[in-house]
Structure formats: C-alpha cells, structure tokens
Design a protein around this motif. Structure first.
Motif, PDB file in Angstrom:
ATOM      1  N   LYS A  53      54.102  47.098  16.532  1.00 57.35           N
ATOM      2  CA  LYS A  53      53.805  47.295  15.117  1.00 57.35           C
ATOM      3  C   LYS A  53      54.312  46.121  14.297  1.00 57.35           C
ATOM      4  O   LYS A  53      55.072  45.291  14.784  1.00 57.35           O
ATOM      5  CB  LYS A  53      54.446  48.585  14.605  1.00 57.35           C
ATOM      6  N   LYS A  99      42.753  43.387  17.455  1.00 55.27           N
ATOM      7  CA  LYS A  99      44.151  43.651  17.785  1.00 55.27           C
ATOM      8  C   LYS A  99      44.618  42.710  18.898  1.00 55.27           C
ATOM      9  O   LYS A  99      45.769  42.291  18.921  1.00 55.27           O
ATOM     10  CB  LYS A  99      44.328  45.109  18.221  1.00 55.27           C
ATOM     11  N   PRO A 157      49.206  45.628  11.611  1.00 54.99           N
ATOM     12  CA  PRO A 157      49.691  45.930  12.962  1.00 54.99           C
ATOM     13  C   PRO A 157      49.782  44.711  13.873  1.00 54.99           C
ATOM     14  O   PRO A 157      50.332  44.799  14.962  1.00 54.99           O
ATOM     15  CB  PRO A 157      48.643  46.908  13.490  1.00 54.99           C
TER      16      PRO A 157
END
Lengths: 110, 114
Positions: free
Chosen positions: A42, B9, B107
């Motif tokens: 995170k 991501k 993130p």
C-alpha cells in the motif's frame, strides 16, 4: 508478497507493549514534520504531524516528540497491536518539499 | 470510491521501451505528486503539480515527463526505460500545495524493467 525493504532497520515488539520509532532529520530549517505508516503493498498513510514550534503532540495511541536541538523525531505507539505492523517513515517539510527518512519496519510479535 | 487510483498496479517491460503510468484523484484536490520508492524503501518526490501547473521538479532524468490534462489527473510517461527505473511509483494528492495539507497516496505502481 513483499521482496523489498529487507535491509530496513527493524523493531520487534511484543503485542501490548509500547513501541518507539526514531528518526533523525537533516534540515534545521524544516518547520513541519509528519509520521507515515506504510503497510505491505500500500501507499504511505498519514499518522500524526507536528510543527516545529511544538515538542510533543498526542493522537490516539500515538505520540510524536520533536527535539530540535539534536534534530530528532520519535513516534511512540502505546499498546502495540498486530495491525500496527508496517514500515514507518518520518518526513520533514521544508519549502513545500517533503523529504522522507529511510523508514523503520515494525514487527509485532504475538 | 477510491480516493487516489493508479494504473497499472504492476508493469513489467524491457529496457528501452516507453511506458506510462496513470493517476486519478476524486477528492477535488488541487495538487498532485509523483514519488519513487526504491528497493530499500527510500521514498523520494519527483514532481508536483498544482492546478495543472508544475511546481516541483526534482533532479529527475528528462526521460520522465509528467502530464496533467486536468487537475484530477497526473500521468507519468517514461521514455527509454533503464534498469535503474525499476521501483514502486506512488501518486499522491493534497488539497493545496501548503505543507499542512495532508497528502493522500495511491496504492502504487510496481515497475520492473528487464
């Protein structure tokens, strides 16, 4: 899984004990300081801040202490819980720029 | 209702390629940032935009070019990728450029250059 940060300073604390994480900052002109928590996978998350005209600030279960004489910042976590396991960063702010410390990994032992 | 989102991501690519990472915030913030976190977890600011205007540009190779089409988006384009570019890249936003305004981080995008 996490494969980075293996060489970070690590603090291992028993669940329920208090944790103290330290940080040395570089610029005596920095006027604002923040502690961040970063859990695995995170982004950093704000915990608590302190201005340079203060030497102590308390939040919920966390306290930040600032010693400007030696350019030292600490984060105290009371009654450490498993959910506190993370990497903790201090940041000093000077001229709108954030300068992060190297980070400390906190491991909470059951 | 994600606050700061990044895509992709994960990004794995070959040396020499050009790639982009996108960032969007739905917080109505005026200021956005790009940070690089290396393998030792060291986090360093790269760029900051306030209302689509560049306000911080650290010593970053000019292969890295941020682009802000509007204040809710700050994309990062990287040309001629090198091995040393492998890192996790974080986008963040804050209400204004004032240091007292909390930064909210995305993130992260893990970039691996082979």
């Amino acid at each position: 899984g996490e494969s980075v940060g293996l060489h970070l300073p690590t603090l291992s604390v028993q669940e329920g004990d208090n944790s103290i994480i330290n940080c040395a900052y570089s610029n005596s002109a920095s006027d604002y300081f923040i502690w961040y928590k970063q859990e695995s996978g995170k982004g950093p998350q704000f915990i608590i801040d302190i201005r340079s005209n203060m030497d102590k600030r308390q939040g919920q279960r966390v306290t930040v202490l600032l010693n400007k004489t030696v350019k030292h910042l600490s984060l105290q976590i009371a009654a450490t819980q498993p959910g506190d396991s993370a990497v903790y960063f201090c940041a000093e702010i000077n001229a709108y720029k954030y300068i992060f410390g190297t980070g400390t990994r906190l491991k909470v032992l059951a | 209702d994600t606050a700061v989102s990044q895509t992709p991501k994960y990004l794995v690519t070959q040396m020499g390629n050009d790639k982009s990472i996108k960032c969007e915030q739905n917080l109505g913030h005026d200021t956005m940032y790009w940070y690089k976190q290396d393998s030792k977890k060291f986090l360093k600011i790269m760029f900051s935009y306030n209302n689509k205007e560049l306000i911080i540009n650290e010593t970053v190779p000019n292969r890295f070019s941020p682009k802000s089409p509007d204040k809710a988006h700050l994309n990062l384009h990287i040309n001629s990728l090198e091995l040393g570019d492998s890192a996790v890249y974080f986008c963040a936003s804050s209400q204004s450029r004032l240091p007292l305004d909390e930064q909210f981080f995305g993130p992260g995008t893990r970039l691996t250059v082979l």
